[in-house]
Design a protein around this motif. Structure first.
Motif, PDB file in Angstrom:
ATOM      1  N   TYR A 255      43.282  50.596  79.690  1.00 56.22           N
ATOM      2  CA  TYR A 255      43.743  49.549  80.697  1.00 56.22           C
ATOM      3  C   TYR A 255      43.040  49.588  81.912  1.00 56.22           C
ATOM      4  N   ARG A 256      41.797  50.106  82.171  1.00 56.55           N
ATOM      5  CA  ARG A 256      41.286  49.367  84.383  1.00 56.55           C
ATOM      6  C   ARG A 256      40.427  48.187  83.488  1.00 56.55           C
ATOM      7  N   LEU A 257      40.657  48.276  85.581  1.00 54.37           N
ATOM      8  CA  LEU A 257      39.804  46.307  85.196  1.00 54.37           C
ATOM      9  C   LEU A 257      38.799  46.602  85.035  1.00 54.37           C
ATOM     10  N   ILE A 258      37.580  45.513  84.168  1.00 61.71           N
ATOM     11  CA  ILE A 258      36.340  45.600  84.110  1.00 61.71           C
ATOM     12  C   ILE A 258      36.260  43.627  84.375  1.00 61.71           C
ATOM     13  N   GLU A 259      37.211  43.085  84.506  1.00 58.17           N
ATOM     14  CA  GLU A 259      36.282  41.743  84.922  1.00 58.17           C
ATOM     15  C   GLU A 259      37.346  40.333  85.107  1.00 58.17           C
ATOM     16  N   PHE A 260      37.362  39.312  85.769  1.00 58.85           N
ATOM     17  CA  PHE A 260      38.175  38.081  86.017  1.00 58.85           C
ATOM     18  C   PHE A 260      37.342  36.889  86.583  1.00 58.85           C
ATOM     19  N   ASN A 261      38.357  36.348  86.488  1.00 61.90           N
ATOM     20  CA  ASN A 261      37.602  34.830  86.692  1.00 61.90           C
ATOM     21  C   ASN A 261      38.570  34.402  87.949  1.00 61.90           C
ATOM     22  N   GLN A 262      37.937  32.947  88.417  1.00 62.08           N
ATOM     23  CA  GLN A 262      38.363  33.142  89.741  1.00 62.08           C
ATOM     24  C   GLN A 262      39.760  32.487  89.632  1.00 62.08           C
ATOM     25  N   ALA A 263      40.421  31.782  88.380  1.00 59.04           N
ATOM     26  CA  ALA A 263      41.446  31.338  88.384  1.00 59.04           C
ATOM     27  C   ALA A 263      42.648  32.311  89.042  1.00 59.04           C
ATOM     28  N   SER A 264      41.901  33.730  88.372  1.00 55.78           N
ATOM     29  CA  SER A 264      42.949  34.781  88.333  1.00 55.78           C
ATOM     30  C   SER A 264      43.212  35.273  90.116  1.00 55.78           C
ATOM     31  N   LYS A 265      42.061  35.067  90.272  1.00 55.57           N
ATOM     32  CA  LYS A 265      41.872  35.017  92.007  1.00 55.57           C
ATOM     33  C   LYS A 265      43.254  34.115  92.975  1.00 55.57           C
ATOM     34  N   VAL A 266      43.561  33.133  92.627  1.00 55.81           N
ATOM     35  CA  VAL A 266      44.777  32.272  93.118  1.00 55.81           C
ATOM     36  C   VAL A 266      45.751  33.124  92.510  1.00 55.81           C
ATOM     37  N   PHE A 276      37.033  46.896  89.901  1.00 54.90           N
ATOM     38  CA  PHE A 276      36.948  47.172  88.817  1.00 54.90           C
ATOM     39  C   PHE A 276      36.694  48.916  88.357  1.00 54.90           C
ATOM     40  N   GLY A 277      38.335  48.921  87.706  1.00 55.17           N
ATOM     41  CA  GLY A 277      37.657  50.491  87.316  1.00 55.17           C
ATOM     42  C   GLY A 277      38.621  50.864  87.632  1.00 55.17           C
ATOM     43  N   LYS A 278      39.336  49.804  88.301  1.00 55.36           N
ATOM     44  CA  LYS A 278      41.245  50.846  88.362  1.00 55.36           C
ATOM     45  C   LYS A 278      42.270  49.855  87.570  1.00 55.36           C
ATOM     46  N   ASN A 279      43.070  51.442  87.618  1.00 60.84           N
ATOM     47  CA  ASN A 279      43.604  51.524  86.011  1.00 60.84           C
ATOM     48  C   ASN A 279      45.165  49.886  86.992  1.00 60.84           C
ATOM     49  N   PHE A 280      45.206  48.625  85.694  1.00 60.83           N
ATOM     50  CA  PHE A 280      45.460  47.810  86.105  1.00 60.83           C
ATOM     51  C   PHE A 280      47.249  47.912  85.792  1.00 60.83           C
ATOM     52  N   VAL A 281      47.934  48.715  85.329  1.00 59.57           N
ATOM     53  CA  VAL A 281      49.137  49.339  86.161  1.00 59.57           C
ATOM     54  C   VAL A 281      49.295  49.246  87.865  1.00 59.57           C
ATOM     55  N   GLY A 332      39.483  46.956  73.566  1.00 60.43           N
ATOM     56  CA  GLY A 332      39.966  46.125  75.240  1.00 60.43           C
ATOM     57  C   GLY A 332      40.924  45.294  74.926  1.00 60.43           C
ATOM     58  N   LEU A 333      41.742  44.707  76.241  1.00 59.65           N
ATOM     59  CA  LEU A 333      42.377  43.860  76.009  1.00 59.65           C
ATOM     60  C   LEU A 333      42.144  42.231  76.968  1.00 59.65           C
ATOM     61  N   LEU A 334      42.120  41.437  76.411  1.00 60.86           N
ATOM     62  CA  LEU A 334      42.170  40.250  77.181  1.00 60.86           C
ATOM     63  C   LEU A 334      43.599  39.571  77.819  1.00 60.86           C
ATOM     64  N   LEU A 335      43.792  39.554  78.921  1.00 64.09           N
ATOM     65  CA  LEU A 335      45.432  38.830  79.465  1.00 64.09           C
ATOM     66  C   LEU A 335      45.160  37.375  80.407  1.00 64.09           C
ATOM     67  N   VAL A 336      45.583  36.669  79.594  1.00 61.09           N
ATOM     68  CA  VAL A 336      45.128  35.466  79.915  1.00 61.09           C
ATOM     69  C   VAL A 336      47.014  34.863  80.463  1.00 61.09           C
ATOM     70  N   PHE A 337      46.966  34.146  81.376  1.00 61.57           N
ATOM     71  CA  PHE A 337      47.309  33.583  82.615  1.00 61.57           C
ATOM     72  C   PHE A 337      47.777  32.239  82.980  1.00 61.57           C
ATOM     73  N   THR A 338      48.445  31.892  81.962  1.00 61.67           N
ATOM     74  CA  THR A 338      48.638  30.292  81.571  1.00 61.67           C
ATOM     75  C   THR A 338      49.650  29.658  82.647  1.00 61.67           C
ATOM     76  N   ASP A 339      49.793  28.846  83.660  1.00 63.96           N
ATOM     77  CA  ASP A 339      50.352  28.833  84.926  1.00 63.96           C
ATOM     78  C   ASP A 339      51.528  27.142  83.913  1.00 63.96           C
TER      79      ASP A 339
END
Length: 524
Positions: A255-266, A276-281, A332-339
């Motif tokens: 559950y460590r962060l290894i990737e994200f896209n631009q939309a997640s930065k919003v 990267f490498g940090k525990n997501f919780v 791993g896990l893919l988390l998709v956040f839909t607004d």
């Protein structure tokens, strides 16, 4: 003509024929292929011109002929390198407008003009004459200022194309990597050959690049025939991953962060590559100040709503969590956040319109019947008492006729507010219609309902509405009824009994509470 020169011409013509074949083949199939084929057609056409003009200059016998074919050669040579870059960019999914393409081709166009008019200014060649030692068709030349500009730009075009292909290696699926290899070598071969030529490692007086381009052509032919070079374009991951509106975050099996896209930065403005490498919780807690509102598990796929507060407003996201297979059988896990903020707002608005009274903001008749039916059935199953209060504002029509409907509306809101001061959790309050209101009391008997009804009546009577025309006092008539026989009675029958009791309260002079009596259907 010596055998060595014949060999040079043969190799150059082979390169020209192969590239001409590629050009005509792609042109004949262009309607079946993706748009990248258009750049490939121009690219191979330019190489063909370069190769055939080079061959013609090698069989020329005068300086005038050599100069002419050299000018034709420059129609293809500088543009082929740049068209190769445009082809690679298109292949990798870069957005290429006509304006952007013309800007990239500007230097090659200027080079063509400079070569054609060199005898006027000598900016491309300071000296261009037959080689006194080798003789025709070999030329002795001294390069000018523009030759340096042209050379650097041509080499840079091929090198940038090669670097772009290299940079997308990891993001390209294995099935498409043979295409990438063919394209990389297609750029690398002329780069290496040109480097050797400029540093004097090739036979003097001859440009070796068109002699070796047949190798690039064979690689392109192989890619077309084996991996559908134009039919399927492996859009680079970042072009899709970063262009979607949904926030996408990838975690490893710890559950460590290894990737994200631009939309997640919003969604999470403090998200950056240093995370990267940090525990997501832990990251979520630091960024939001709250515990992670959903469970991280690779066992099942599930969806949950979460709310995130930004500087401007609260946003609602639907989080979809799915498992990802990674290397060495790890998951791993893919988390998709839909607004879904706007959807939720629309739902709430529709719910407000469907279940709430627009004027008083309390539940309407439809919501009351729907919810009370559920509560009625639960009370029936558990044996709890169930009581209904039906109340009416006395002489409300007279208020409307005397003061107008706008005062009547104010009075309805005022009565609701006064009643709400007496209501507790479990008292289901709704507007039943017009000036009538209803309360469902699960777990309360008729005695408790009568007490509450009198509290409501007193609260309204003692709290007049202050208007411009003066204080306006009104009273309530209330009917109370409790379920007596669970085997026979329904919610609608209960409401009918409460309505009967309300009618009796009005008949006896209003401003009073009446409880429905069963004996001989007489009201007491």
């Amino acid at each position: 003509m010596g055998s060595q020169l014949t060999m040079y011409i043969t190799l150059v013509c082979t390169s020209g024929v192969l590239n001409l074949y590629l050009c005509l083949y792609a042109f004949s199939k262009r309607h079946k292929y993706t748009n990248i084929a258009n750049y490939f057609i121009l690219y191979t056409a330019a190489i063909s011109i370069y190769c055939f003009a080079s061959a013609m200059s090698l069989i020329s016998t005068t300086l005038e002929q050599i100069s002419f074919w050299n000018t034709v050669l420059y129609i293809g040579m500088p543009t082929s390198a740049t068209l190769g870059l445009l082809y690679v960019m298109s292949y990798l999914g870069f957005k290429l407008t006509v304006r952007r393409s013309m800007l990239i081709l500007l230097i090659p166009f200027i080079t063509i003009i400079m070569v054609a008019t060199n005898h006027w200014h000598h900016l491309h060649y300071r000296v261009f004459e037959l080689d006194p030692n080798l003789g025709e068709p070999f030329v002795y030349q001294e390069i000018g200022m523009w030759y340096m500009v042209h050379g650097v730009y041509t080499f840079a075009s091929m090198f940038v194309a090669f670097l772009l292909l290299i940079s997308h290696w990891k993001e390209t699926a294995k099935v498409y990597r043979p295409q990438l290899i063919a394209l990389m070598f297609g750029q690398l071969v002329p780069i290496v050959t040109a480097f050797l030529y400029l540093n004097g490692f090739t036979p003097p007086g001859v440009d070796p690049v068109p002699m070796i381009l047949w190798l690039s052509s064979l690689l392109y032919l192989w890619a077309i025939s084996t991996s559908q070079l134009f039919r399927i374009m492996p859009i680079a991951k970042d072009k899709i991953y970063n262009s979607i509106n949904d926030g996408a975050i990838v975690l490893d099996d710890s559950y460590r962060l290894i990737e994200f896209n631009q939309a997640s930065k919003v969604m999470l403005p403090n998200l950056n590559k240093s995370m990267f490498g940090k525990n997501f919780v832990k990251f979520w807690n630091e960024q939001t100040g709250e515990a992670l509102p959903f469970k991280l598990t690779a066992d099942i796929e599930y969806v949950q709503e979460v709310r995130l507060c930004s500087e401007h407003a609260e946003r609602v996201y639907q989080v979809r969590i799915t498992s990802l297979e990674q290397a060495r059988n790890s998951k791993g896990l893919l988390l998709v956040f839909t607004d879904i903020t706007e959807i939720k707002r629309l739902q709430e608005k529709l719910e407000q319109q469907a279940y709430y009274d627009e004027l008083t903001k309390i539940y309407n008749r439809r919501a009351f019947l729907q919810q009370s039916e559920q509560d009625f059935q639960k009370a029936k199953e558990t044996g709890l008492p169930f009581t209904a209060l039906l109340m009416d504002i006395d002489h409300f029509k007279r208020v409307n006729d005397t003061y107008g409907h706008h005062i009547g509306d104010q009075l309805l809101v005022h009565v609701v507010n006064a009643c709400q001061t007496q209501l507790l959790e479990g008292h289901f309050f709704a507007r039943y219609g017009g000036e009538e209101f209803v309360i469902a009391l699960k777990g309360f008997n008729e005695g408790e309902g009568e007490i509450l009804a009198n509290q409501l009546r007193t609260a309204v009577e003692q709290a007049p509405l202050m208007t411009e025309a003066g204080n306006l006092s009104v009273t309530l008539s209330i009917g109370v009824a409790e379920v007596v026989d669970w085997t026979e009675e329904t919610l609608y029958q209960l409401l009918h009994k409460a309505d009967t009791a309300l009618y009796a309260a009005k008949e006896e002079g209003r401003n009073r509470v009446k409880v429905y009596a069963e004996s001989e259907s007489v009201l007491s």
